[in-house]
Design a protein around this motif. Structure first.
Motif, PDB file in Angstrom:
ATOM      1  N   GLU A   1      59.337  16.636  61.695  1.00  0.00           N
ATOM      2  CA  GLU A   1      59.563  17.703  60.735  1.00  0.00           C
ATOM      3  C   GLU A   1      58.456  18.753  60.814  1.00  0.00           C
ATOM      4  O   GLU A   1      58.715  19.955  60.728  1.00  0.00           O
TER       5      GLU A   1
ATOM      6  N   MET B   1      62.822  23.967  55.016  1.00  0.00           N
ATOM      7  CA  MET B   1      62.158  23.325  53.889  1.00  0.00           C
ATOM      8  C   MET B   1      63.157  22.806  52.850  1.00  0.00           C
ATOM      9  O   MET B   1      62.936  21.775  52.228  1.00  0.00           O
TER      10      MET B   1
ATOM     11  N   ASN C   1      62.630  18.624  53.264  1.00  0.00           N
ATOM     12  CA  ASN C   1      61.891  18.045  52.142  1.00  0.00           C
ATOM     13  C   ASN C   1      62.881  17.352  51.228  1.00  0.00           C
ATOM     14  O   ASN C   1      63.844  17.963  50.748  1.00  0.00           O
ATOM     15  N   LYS C   2      62.687  16.055  50.954  1.00  0.00           N
ATOM     16  CA  LYS C   2      63.696  15.259  50.257  1.00  0.00           C
ATOM     17  C   LYS C   2      63.899  15.698  48.810  1.00  0.00           C
ATOM     18  O   LYS C   2      65.016  15.640  48.290  1.00  0.00           O
TER      19      LYS C   2
ATOM     20  N   ASN D   1      63.349  18.860  47.718  1.00  0.00           N
ATOM     21  CA  ASN D   1      64.039  20.151  47.837  1.00  0.00           C
ATOM     22  C   ASN D   1      65.512  19.953  48.200  1.00  0.00           C
ATOM     23  O   ASN D   1      66.384  20.688  47.728  1.00  0.00           O
TER      24      ASN D   1
ATOM     25  N   ALA E   1      58.495  12.864  49.270  1.00  0.00           N
ATOM     26  CA  ALA E   1      59.239  14.084  49.575  1.00  0.00           C
ATOM     27  C   ALA E   1      59.192  14.428  51.055  1.00  0.00           C
ATOM     28  O   ALA E   1      60.187  14.888  51.630  1.00  0.00           O
ATOM     29  N   GLU E   2      58.046  14.214  51.688  1.00  0.00           N
ATOM     30  CA  GLU E   2      57.891  14.565  53.099  1.00  0.00           C
ATOM     31  C   GLU E   2      57.464  13.325  53.872  1.00  0.00           C
ATOM     32  O   GLU E   2      56.372  12.811  53.674  1.00  0.00           O
TER      33      GLU E   2
ATOM     34  N   SER F   1      56.609  15.162  44.250  1.00  0.00           N
ATOM     35  CA  SER F   1      56.209  14.553  45.520  1.00  0.00           C
ATOM     36  C   SER F   1      56.998  13.290  45.819  1.00  0.00           C
ATOM     37  O   SER F   1      57.022  12.825  46.957  1.00  0.00           O
TER      38      SER F   1
ATOM     39  N   GLU G   1      69.427  11.395  53.768  1.00  0.00           N
ATOM     40  CA  GLU G   1      68.515  12.476  54.155  1.00  0.00           C
ATOM     41  C   GLU G   1      69.088  13.233  55.333  1.00  0.00           C
ATOM     42  O   GLU G   1      69.991  12.756  56.035  1.00  0.00           O
TER      43      GLU G   1
END
Length: 330
Positions: free
Chosen positions: A113, A142, A146-147, A149, A182-183, A211, A301
């Motif tokens: 990513e 993004m 980003n999970k 987002n 999140a990332e 987060s 995801e």
């Protein structure tokens, strides 16, 4: 061309069995031929292994490939079996000077990513350096990669029915459930939690909802990963790999894989759902999901990069078709 030690042993045993009952002179001749054969095959084995080391140690300016997948992460042996012109040997990590294309018309693809975002942000410089790219605006990446987002975007687009149920608080969650950062990628930062105490112990009570994301655990031993070739939201090709694991509740890769299969084609109903998330997106991505009891897909995801399913697991000849469609793009 490759010989394993077990193959050599089998040849010798077969030769020994065949020589029984032969006159002594013929046994001697047969034995001599066996020694010569072993020496020849051993030499070839050494050359093949040496050749592999030579390829891996070539300077980056001489690496082979119409397609370079970056950063280097150990996939080269698998991905080069798709097509000898695909490599995962370049060590550039998105930092420092932009590398020049290894040859005219060489494609640069991300397998993380962070690299996907670096390529998107540096796309002007990379194209000026001779690379061909299939990428998107960083903002598009993004919202998908980003999970947190991704969940927010799905809600805004009215697409939450295609995701596992979201829990806005660890106090109201139904346990066991999934806690994910999140990332993150390749299963890092994803946990099965059984209580509020588990959630707080992992998150340290900080960043929940920004987060960290808490969602329903979708049980089942079968999981799907569909890799897509996308241009401006239009799906040009899709490969689906079906995985079967040894347990119904797990976080990959913390489960034993029992089988995998590359499916002939992704169901049109699945692709129709996936396309709803891809407005404005260009690039290769993959969707990880399960099918619930009502036969609806539940998307965990979207990975905004080349995934291990495509690079390592999918049928090599089918993956070759996929990448050749990429190379044929203007």
């Amino acid at each position: 061309f490759w010989f394993e030690p077990n193959s050599l042993l089998q040849l010798l045993v077969a030769g020994d069995m065949a020589s029984k009952g032969m006159p002594r002179s013929r046994k001697w001749f047969s034995g001599l031929c066996g020694v010569i054969l072993v020496a020849f095959l051993g030499s070839m084995l050494t050359r093949c292994r040496l050749g592999e080391r030579i390829v891996e140690s070539l300077p980056e300016s001489r690496l082979p490939g119409r397609i370079c997948v970056v950063p280097r992460n150990g996939w080269h042996k698998s991905i080069s079996q798709i097509d000898g012109a695909i490599s995962n040997l370049m060590s550039w990590n998105g930092q420092g000077p932009v590398p020049r294309a290894l040859e005219p018309g060489c494609w640069l693809l991300p397998c993380s990513e962070d690299m996907a975002l670096s390529i998107a942000r540096l796309q002007g410089e990379l194209r000026a350096a001779g690379w061909k790219l299939l990428t998107s605006d960083p903002e598009v990446l993004m919202r998908l990669g980003n999970k947190v987002n991704f969940r927010t975007y799905s809600e805004a687009q009215g697409l939450l029915e295609h995701l596992p149920k979201h829990y806005s608080s660890h106090r109201t969650a139904q346990y066991p459930c999934i806690l994910k950062v999140a990332e993150g990628c390749y299963g890092h930062g994803v946990h099965i939690v059984n209580s509020t105490e588990d959630v707080l112990a992992i998150t340290k009570g900080d960043g929940f909802g920004s987060s960290w994301l808490l969602q329903e655990l979708i049980a089942g031993t079968v999981e799907y990963s569909t890799s897509l070739l996308v241009v401006d939201g239009k799906i040009l090709d899709a490969i689906t790999v079906r995985y079967v694991y040894d347990r119904a509740a797990y976080v990959w890769p913390r489960a034993e894989e029992l089988s995998r299969a590359t499916l002939g084609e992704a169901p049109a109903s699945h692709l129709a759902v996936m396309s709803k998330f891809l407005t404005g997106y260009s690039g290769i991505c993959n969707f990880n999901y399960k099918i619930d009891r009502d036969r609806h897909i539940k998307i965990f995801e979207i990975n905004i990069r080349v995934g291990a399913d495509l690079a390592c697991d999918a049928c090599r000849s089918r993956a070759s078709v996929f990448f050749n469609k990429l190379v044929s793009l203007p």
